[in-house]
Design an enzyme around this catalytic site. Structure first.
Site, PDB file in Angstrom:
ATOM      1  N   ASP A   8      -0.124   7.184 -12.098  1.00 29.18           N
ATOM      2  CA  ASP A   8      -0.017   6.838 -10.584  1.00 29.18           C
ATOM      3  C   ASP A   8       1.515   6.660 -10.256  1.00 29.18           C
ATOM      4  OD1 ASP A   8      -0.703   6.115  -8.066  1.00 29.18           O
ATOM      5  OD2 ASP A   8      -0.223   3.988  -8.702  1.00 29.18           O
ATOM      6  N   ASP A  10       3.070   4.851  -6.900  1.00 27.02           N
ATOM      7  CA  ASP A  10       3.451   3.591  -6.145  1.00 27.02           C
ATOM      8  C   ASP A  10       2.577   2.388  -6.545  1.00 27.02           C
ATOM      9  OD1 ASP A  10       3.454   5.978  -3.501  1.00 27.02           O
ATOM     10  OD2 ASP A  10       5.264   4.687  -4.261  1.00 27.02           O
TER      11      ASP A  10
HETATM   12  C1  XBP Z   1       0.563   5.245  -2.537  1.00 28.22           C
HETATM   13  C2  XBP Z   1       0.287   5.549  -1.055  1.00 28.22           C
HETATM   14  C3  XBP Z   1       1.400   6.416  -0.346  1.00 28.22           C
HETATM   15  C4  XBP Z   1       2.645   5.546  -0.326  1.00 28.22           C
HETATM   16  C5  XBP Z   1       3.411   6.014   0.628  1.00 28.22           C
HETATM   17  O1  XBP Z   1       0.539   6.421  -3.534  1.00 28.22           O
HETATM   18  O2  XBP Z   1      -0.669   5.720  -0.534  1.00 28.22           O
HETATM   19  O3  XBP Z   1       0.841   6.851   0.804  1.00 28.22           O
HETATM   20  O4  XBP Z   1       2.285   4.329   0.123  1.00 28.22           O
HETATM   21  O5  XBP Z   1       3.990   7.271   0.475  1.00 28.22           O
HETATM   22  P1  XBP Z   1      -0.025   5.995  -5.014  1.00 28.22           P
HETATM   23  P2  XBP Z   1       3.970   8.616   1.668  1.00 28.22           P
HETATM   24  O6  XBP Z   1      -0.302   4.816  -5.240  1.00 28.22           O
HETATM   25  O7  XBP Z   1      -1.254   6.821  -5.096  1.00 28.22           O
HETATM   26  O8  XBP Z   1       1.249   6.481  -5.650  1.00 28.22           O
HETATM   27  O9  XBP Z   1       4.458   7.935   2.710  1.00 28.22           O
HETATM   28  O10 XBP Z   1       4.588   9.553   1.014  1.00 28.22           O
HETATM   29  O11 XBP Z   1       2.166   8.876   1.466  1.00 28.22           O
HETATM   30 MG    MG Z   2      -0.717   3.035  -6.689  1.00 30.57          MG
END
Ligand code: XBP
Ligand code: MG
Length: 236
Positions: A8, A10
């Site tokens: 993953d 973020d």
């Molecule tokens: C986390 C998310 C993303 C980010 C923002 O993604 O939900 O939407 O918060 O990025 P993960 P964007 O944990 O699956 O990596 O604005 O590009 O969506």
């Molecule tokens: Mg995440």
């Protein structure tokens, strides 16, 4: 035996949300002349929805101002999100968002031991490349056999779609892979695709439900900074 690690982004590769995405959203709102401001606390609730465009719509529907954009809503949201992504890219380039503990170590160990690498994330592809480039150099993007990101699948996490997309790209069975996630949504997505998952938590996700995780850790650990097992549920 383990053939691939699926990461993953973020909250897992880096703590990108509080001081990254959230700040970029607020900068884009201000730039567009909107008086919306997502505080750290408010953003915690908005993380219930994955995907930046989906999150903006959720905010508007939930308790946002009764807002009638001059253009159609899809175009408005897409335009605002593009400005947010540009702001986030600048923050990455300036080196403001480092990798979490143990991430670089584990990426190098995987490469040395022939374990393949992939990414399964809700964030936009540009954000993945920007984060890898800023922290590990341009060539790091090529370390990942598959980068499954953002709108490449119809349904975002907690739906398993992105993990199915990555398994197809790897041509591996779920049992041959291990996922590393930070949130309940991420665990649900990986688990839904039948992939064993280790969770490393952060301030936004520490109290979420991680039933079914192989282990819940504070981080991945590195020399001089051992990780702590927070909740060691065994495999289901
Ligand atoms: C986390 C998310 C993303 C980010 C923002 O993604 O939900 O939407 O918060 O990025 P993960 P964007 O944990 O699956 O990596 O604005 O590009 O969506
Ligand atoms: Mg995440």
């Amino acid at each position: 035996s383990l053939k691939a690690l699926i990461w993953d982004v973020d909250g897992t590769l880096a703590d990108t949300e509080r001081d990254g995405h959230r700040v970029a959203f607020n900068a884009a709102f201000a730039e567009a002349g909107l008086d919306w401001h997502w505080s750290v606390e408010r953003y915690a609730g908005l993380l219930a929805v994955t995907g930046g465009k989906e999150r903006i719509r959720y905010f508007l529907k939930q308790d946002g101002p009764t807002f009638e954009p001059s253009e159609d809503m899809d175009a408005f949201v897409a335009g605002l999100h593009a400005r947010k992504t540009a702001r986030f890219a600048a923050m990455l380039e300036q080196g403001h968002i480092p990798l979490r503990p143990g991430v670089s170590r584990l990426l190098h160990e995987a490469r040395e031991s022939g374990v393949r690498l992939a990414i399964a994330t809700t964030t936009s592809p540009a954000n993945v490349e920007g984060l890898l480039r800023a922290n590990l150099g341009e060539s790091a993007i090529g370390w990942f056999k598959v980068i499954g990101a953002g709108d490449v699948v119809p349904d975002k996490k907690p739906a398993p779609d992105i993990y199915h997309h990555v398994l197809e790209g790897l041509d591996l069975a779920p049992e041959e892979c291990l996922a590393i996630e930070d949130s309940g949504h991420g665990l649900a997505a990986a688990h839904g695709a039948g992939i064993g998952t280790v969770v490393t938590v952060n301030e936004y996700t520490a109290d979420e439900d991680f039933t079914g995780a192989l282990a819940v850790l504070d981080h991945l650990g590195e020399a001089g900074r051992p990780c702590q097992v927070l909740r060691g549920e065994g495999p289901e």
